[in-house]
Every structure is written in C-alpha cells, then in structure tokens.
Design a protein around this motif. Structure first.
Motif, mmCIF file in Angstrom:
data_model
loop_
_atom_site.group_PDB
_atom_site.id
_atom_site.type_symbol
_atom_site.label_atom_id
_atom_site.label_comp_id
_atom_site.label_asym_id
_atom_site.label_seq_id
_atom_site.Cartn_x
_atom_site.Cartn_y
_atom_site.Cartn_z
ATOM 1 N N PRO A 44 29.387 46.977 54.246
ATOM 2 C CA PRO A 44 29.741 46.404 52.949
ATOM 3 C C PRO A 44 31.241 46.162 52.857
ATOM 4 N N ALA A 45 31.593 45.137 52.125
ATOM 5 C CA ALA A 45 33.008 44.822 51.926
ATOM 6 C C ALA A 45 33.582 45.804 50.901
ATOM 7 N N VAL A 46 34.529 46.601 51.336
ATOM 8 C CA VAL A 46 35.199 47.570 50.462
ATOM 9 C C VAL A 46 36.643 47.117 50.308
ATOM 10 N N ALA A 47 37.019 46.795 49.091
ATOM 11 C CA ALA A 47 38.374 46.311 48.833
ATOM 12 C C ALA A 47 39.380 47.459 48.821
ATOM 13 N N ARG A 48 39.001 48.551 48.169
ATOM 14 C CA ARG A 48 39.940 49.655 48.034
ATOM 15 C C ARG A 48 39.198 50.909 47.605
ATOM 16 N N VAL A 49 39.732 52.065 48.004
ATOM 17 C CA VAL A 49 39.145 53.357 47.650
ATOM 18 C C VAL A 49 40.187 54.150 46.863
ATOM 19 N N PHE A 50 39.760 54.684 45.724
ATOM 20 C CA PHE A 50 40.632 55.487 44.868
ATOM 21 C C PHE A 50 40.050 56.886 44.721
ATOM 22 N N PRO A 51 40.894 57.917 44.615
ATOM 23 C CA PRO A 51 40.372 59.231 44.245
ATOM 24 C C PRO A 51 39.926 59.184 42.784
ATOM 25 N N LEU A 52 38.977 60.020 42.434
ATOM 26 C CA LEU A 52 38.433 60.025 41.083
ATOM 27 C C LEU A 52 39.523 60.153 40.025
ATOM 28 N N GLU A 53 40.566 60.892 40.349
ATOM 29 C CA GLU A 53 41.648 61.094 39.390
ATOM 30 C C GLU A 53 42.356 59.784 39.038
ATOM 31 N N GLN A 54 42.198 58.769 39.861
ATOM 32 C CA GLN A 54 42.829 57.477 39.614
ATOM 33 C C GLN A 54 41.816 56.429 39.125
ATOM 34 N N ALA A 55 40.791 56.879 38.428
ATOM 35 C CA ALA A 55 39.745 55.979 37.953
ATOM 36 C C ALA A 55 40.309 54.884 37.046
ATOM 37 N N ALA A 56 41.281 55.231 36.209
ATOM 38 C CA ALA A 56 41.874 54.228 35.327
ATOM 39 C C ALA A 56 42.595 53.154 36.139
ATOM 40 N N GLU A 57 43.291 53.551 37.196
ATOM 41 C CA GLU A 57 43.968 52.593 38.071
ATOM 42 C C GLU A 57 42.947 51.732 38.803
ATOM 43 N N ALA A 58 41.836 52.315 39.205
ATOM 44 C CA ALA A 58 40.771 51.547 39.857
ATOM 45 C C ALA A 58 40.211 50.489 38.903
ATOM 46 N N GLN A 59 40.028 50.863 37.659
ATOM 47 C CA GLN A 59 39.537 49.913 36.655
ATOM 48 C C GLN A 59 40.545 48.782 36.449
ATOM 49 N N ARG A 60 41.833 49.145 36.392
ATOM 50 C CA ARG A 60 42.871 48.125 36.241
ATOM 51 C C ARG A 60 42.845 47.170 37.431
ATOM 52 N N HIS A 61 42.687 47.735 38.628
ATOM 53 C CA HIS A 61 42.627 46.931 39.843
ATOM 54 C C HIS A 61 41.472 45.926 39.774
ATOM 55 N N LEU A 62 40.320 46.377 39.308
ATOM 56 C CA LEU A 62 39.165 45.481 39.178
ATOM 57 C C LEU A 62 39.439 44.334 38.214
ATOM 58 N N ILE A 63 40.010 44.667 37.077
ATOM 59 C CA ILE A 63 40.225 43.672 36.026
ATOM 60 C C ILE A 63 41.359 42.713 36.379
ATOM 61 N N GLU A 64 42.478 43.255 36.814
ATOM 62 C CA GLU A 64 43.664 42.416 37.015
ATOM 63 C C GLU A 64 43.723 41.761 38.390
ATOM 64 N N ASP A 65 43.347 42.478 39.424
ATOM 65 C CA ASP A 65 43.487 41.945 40.783
ATOM 66 C C ASP A 65 42.255 41.201 41.270
ATOM 67 N N ARG A 66 41.110 41.439 40.629
ATOM 68 C CA ARG A 66 39.852 40.779 40.984
ATOM 69 C C ARG A 66 39.618 40.777 42.492
ATOM 70 N N PRO A 67 39.481 41.961 43.066
ATOM 71 C CA PRO A 67 39.376 42.059 44.522
ATOM 72 C C PRO A 67 38.053 41.532 45.061
ATOM 73 N N PHE A 68 38.067 41.138 46.330
ATOM 74 C CA PHE A 68 36.831 40.803 47.031
ATOM 75 C C PHE A 68 36.323 42.098 47.650
ATOM 76 N N GLY A 69 35.132 42.485 47.327
ATOM 77 C CA GLY A 69 34.564 43.719 47.852
ATOM 78 C C GLY A 69 34.493 44.785 46.774
ATOM 79 N N ARG A 70 33.885 45.867 47.120
ATOM 80 C CA ARG A 70 33.690 46.978 46.189
ATOM 81 C C ARG A 70 34.947 47.807 46.044
ATOM 82 N N VAL A 71 35.089 48.372 44.872
ATOM 83 C CA VAL A 71 36.159 49.346 44.624
ATOM 84 C C VAL A 71 35.451 50.674 44.430
#
Length: 77
Positions: A44-71
C-alpha cells in the motif's frame, strides 16, 4: 490519480469496499488481504507515519498537504 490519464490510456481502475459485502465474505477478504500484505504481495502507498501523540499534526497533513497514500498513526510499544 489523474482521471485524464486513465481515459487517454483506456485503462480501468478497480476499487473495493467492505461496507456492501456480506460479513462472511468481508472477513475472508480481510484475511486474504492481510496474508498478501504479510507476504509482500501488495504494497500500500503510505505517505507518512506519525506517532499517536502527533495525531493533530497528521490531521493537518491530510487536510493541508493532501498526500498521495495513507497517513498512519503508530502506537508506542
């Protein structure tokens, strides 16, 4: 994915959702997919992996950066 590329190449894209599948068939499909994942048959295409403690940053990444692949979020062991 650029849909125009699919049209120019006369290609077909297939998807799958478990929500409209009978429970026994969905369970069998999940087992098969996990076996294929474990065996390296699918990657599977994985764009980026975040530790659970950075869930808010992961959400920001999804919304603002619109990555290709799963976060993904990982749990500390």
């Amino acid at each position: 994915m650029n849909i125009t590329d699919l049209m120019w190449k006369n290609a077909t894209a297939y998807g799958y959702t478990f929500t409209r599948t009978p429970p026994d068939a969905a369970c069998a499909a999940r087992v098969t997919l996990l076996e294929w994942l474990d065996a390296g048959r699918i990657n599977p295409a994985v764009a980026r992996v975040f530790p659970l403690e950075q869930a808010a940053e992961a959400q920001r990444h999804l919304i603002e950066d619109r990555p290709f692949g799963r976060v993904l979020l990982t749990l500390a062991r």
